[in-house]
Design a protein around this motif. Structure first.
Motif, PDB file in Angstrom:
ATOM      1  N   ASN A   1      11.132   0.260  -3.540  1.00 22.85           N
ATOM      2  CA  ASN A   1      10.144   1.246  -3.103  1.00 22.85           C
ATOM      3  C   ASN A   1      10.098   2.269  -4.224  1.00 22.85           C
ATOM      4  OD1 ASN A   1       8.843   3.516  -2.154  1.00 22.85           O
ATOM      5  ND2 ASN A   1       9.745   3.429  -0.094  1.00 22.85           N
ATOM      6  N   ARG A   2       9.119   2.122  -5.114  1.00 20.56           N
ATOM      7  CA  ARG A   2       9.142   2.955  -6.313  1.00 20.56           C
ATOM      8  C   ARG A   2       7.839   3.728  -6.471  1.00 20.56           C
ATOM      9  NH1 ARG A   2       6.697   0.903 -10.976  1.00 20.56           N
ATOM     10  NH2 ARG A   2       5.828  -1.189 -10.783  1.00 20.56           N
TER      11      ARG A   2
ATOM     12  N   LEU B   1       5.708  -0.935  -2.754  1.00 27.59           N
ATOM     13  CA  LEU B   1       6.750  -1.653  -2.037  1.00 27.59           C
ATOM     14  C   LEU B   1       6.767  -3.088  -2.530  1.00 27.59           C
ATOM     15  CD1 LEU B   1       6.294  -0.740   1.758  1.00 27.59           C
ATOM     16  CD2 LEU B   1       7.760   0.364   0.064  1.00 27.59           C
ATOM     17  N   SER B   2       7.942  -3.604  -2.817  1.00 24.05           N
ATOM     18  CA  SER B   2       8.104  -5.027  -3.122  1.00 24.05           C
ATOM     19  C   SER B   2       8.930  -5.626  -1.999  1.00 24.05           C
ATOM     20  CB  SER B   2       8.798  -5.222  -4.474  1.00 24.05           C
ATOM     21  OG  SER B   2       8.006  -4.683  -5.521  1.00 24.05           O
TER      22      SER B   2
ATOM     23  N   VAL C   1       0.779  -1.627  -2.453  1.00 26.96           N
ATOM     24  CA  VAL C   1       0.641  -0.285  -3.028  1.00 26.96           C
ATOM     25  C   VAL C   1       0.008   0.631  -1.987  1.00 26.96           C
ATOM     26  CG1 VAL C   1      -0.493   1.090  -4.809  1.00 26.96           C
ATOM     27  CG2 VAL C   1       0.564  -1.096  -5.398  1.00 26.96           C
ATOM     28  N   LEU C   2       0.676   1.720  -1.713  1.00 28.47           N
ATOM     29  CA  LEU C   2       0.263   2.644  -0.659  1.00 28.47           C
ATOM     30  C   LEU C   2       0.165   4.053  -1.218  1.00 28.47           C
ATOM     31  CD1 LEU C   2       2.473   0.449   0.472  1.00 28.47           C
ATOM     32  CD2 LEU C   2       2.128   1.666   2.576  1.00 28.47           C
TER      33      LEU C   2
ATOM     34  N   LEU D   1       7.892   5.310   5.033  1.00 31.56           N
ATOM     35  CA  LEU D   1       7.898   3.980   4.444  1.00 31.56           C
ATOM     36  C   LEU D   1       9.309   3.426   4.419  1.00 31.56           C
ATOM     37  CD1 LEU D   1       5.467   4.495   1.444  1.00 31.56           C
ATOM     38  CD2 LEU D   1       5.000   3.461   3.663  1.00 31.56           C
ATOM     39  N   PRO D   2       9.443   2.114   4.540  1.00 31.61           N
ATOM     40  CA  PRO D   2      10.775   1.530   4.458  1.00 31.61           C
ATOM     41  C   PRO D   2      11.372   1.687   3.059  1.00 31.61           C
ATOM     42  CG  PRO D   2       9.084  -0.171   4.530  1.00 31.61           C
ATOM     43  CD  PRO D   2       8.383   1.133   4.760  1.00 31.61           C
ATOM     44  N   GLU D   3      12.675   1.725   3.012  1.00 33.85           N
ATOM     45  CA  GLU D   3      13.378   1.850   1.737  1.00 33.85           C
ATOM     46  C   GLU D   3      13.940   0.494   1.323  1.00 33.85           C
ATOM     47  OE1 GLU D   3      13.484   4.408  -0.186  1.00 33.85           O
ATOM     48  OE2 GLU D   3      12.403   5.730   1.206  1.00 33.85           O
ATOM     49  N   ALA D   4      14.385   0.414   0.065  1.00 39.10           N
ATOM     50  CA  ALA D   4      15.024  -0.809  -0.419  1.00 39.10           C
ATOM     51  C   ALA D   4      16.207  -1.159   0.474  1.00 39.10           C
ATOM     52  CB  ALA D   4      15.467  -0.619  -1.866  1.00 39.10           C
TER      53      ALA D   4
END
Ligand code: FES
Length: 267
Positions: free
Chosen positions: A16-17, A25-26, A75-76, A86-89
């Motif tokens: 999440n970068r 988000l990936s 991409v948000l 948003l969810p985190e890694a």
């Protein structure tokens, strides 16, 4: 109307970068049976107990590695709607999709113009990459109300033969000029429905084909008013040349041929 085939996959967020004014988000999901395409989307469950509608996001890229799974980039907008986190890694994230038919690619090399607005700019650059990989030329018209809201221009400039930045009020003029100067054979649009109406109109005037998104998805407030499942009717568009006939883009698209819609009734 057909219903989207629902395929929920539990994935793991691996990154999440920050991406300028956006977040990328990936998410790694079990290997997809077929490659995802620009114009397809995913649905995530509501993120808060007071929200009923799910979240809907364009897919910005996909990579599949044997034995590892498929990585979907999403991409948000940074921050997004109020109250949304948003969810985190490391978090799990259940995604339904990839959904929809996505953009069709020309069977022979042509010159294309891709118009993309806001967070959908990430999908626009991916579409440019796919077009160029198939031998076409691709020019990106990136639409944003201020310079900070164009998505990742460094990669966008690598992805396209040319990038033009424009504000929403100037799309008609800029796209008309770019279509003419590049002698484009096909116009693509990804973003709000109002953008699709403009691009379809320019294509009609120029006598070229257009493929546009028919439903506004994404992480902003407007995009969260749709269900993405073909159930709420919020995305219905009137079919051109037919009375009381409708297209339901989230189920029948989301990419539609621009000349199929009566855009005058949408404006
Ligand atoms: S978004 Fe609900 S029916 Fe299309």
């Amino acid at each position: 109307m057909s219903s989207p085939q629902l395929r929920r996959r539990v994935g793991e967020v691996v990154a999440n970068r920050a991406l300028g004014n956006y977040r990328q988000l990936s998410v790694v999901v079990p290997t997809l049976p077929r490659r995802a395409r620009p114009g397809q989307f995913v649905i995530a469950p509501p993120d808060a107990s007071d929200r009923v509608l799910p979240r809907t996001w364009w897919i910005a890229d996909e990579r599949t590695e044997p034995g590892f799974g498929s990585t979907l980039d999403l991409v948000l907008r940074e921050g997004g709607p109020a109250g949304v986190t948003l969810p985190e890694a490391g978090d799990s994230l259940a995604l339904t999709g990839p959904l929809g038919r996505g953009f069709g690619l020309p069977t022979t090399p042509v010159t294309a113009v891709v118009v993309a607005q806001g967070d959908a700019g990430a999908t626009g650059r991916w579409l440019c990459e796919r077009l160029r990989a198939r031998g076409s030329s691709a020019h990106l018209l990136s639409v944003a109300p201020n310079p900070e809201e164009h998505v990742d221009l460094v990669r966008a400039r690598r992805s396209a033969d040319g990038v033009v930045l424009v504000e929403p009020d100037s799309v008609l003029e800029a796209l008309t000029a770019l279509t003419s100067s590049t002698d484009a054979a096909v116009l693509y649009a990804v973003g709000p429905v109002s953008l699709s109406a403009t691009v379809a109109g320019v294509a009609e005037q120029a006598g070229v084909v257009s493929q546009v998104t028919g439903v506004h998805l994404g992480g902003d407030d407007v995009g969260t008013d749709v269900c993405g499942h073909g159930l709420c009717g919020a995305c219905d568009l009137p079919l051109a040349g037919q009375r009381e006939a409708w297209l339901r883009p989230c189920a029948d698209g989301p990419v539609v041929r621009g000349d199929l819609v009566d855009w005058e009734k949408v404006r």
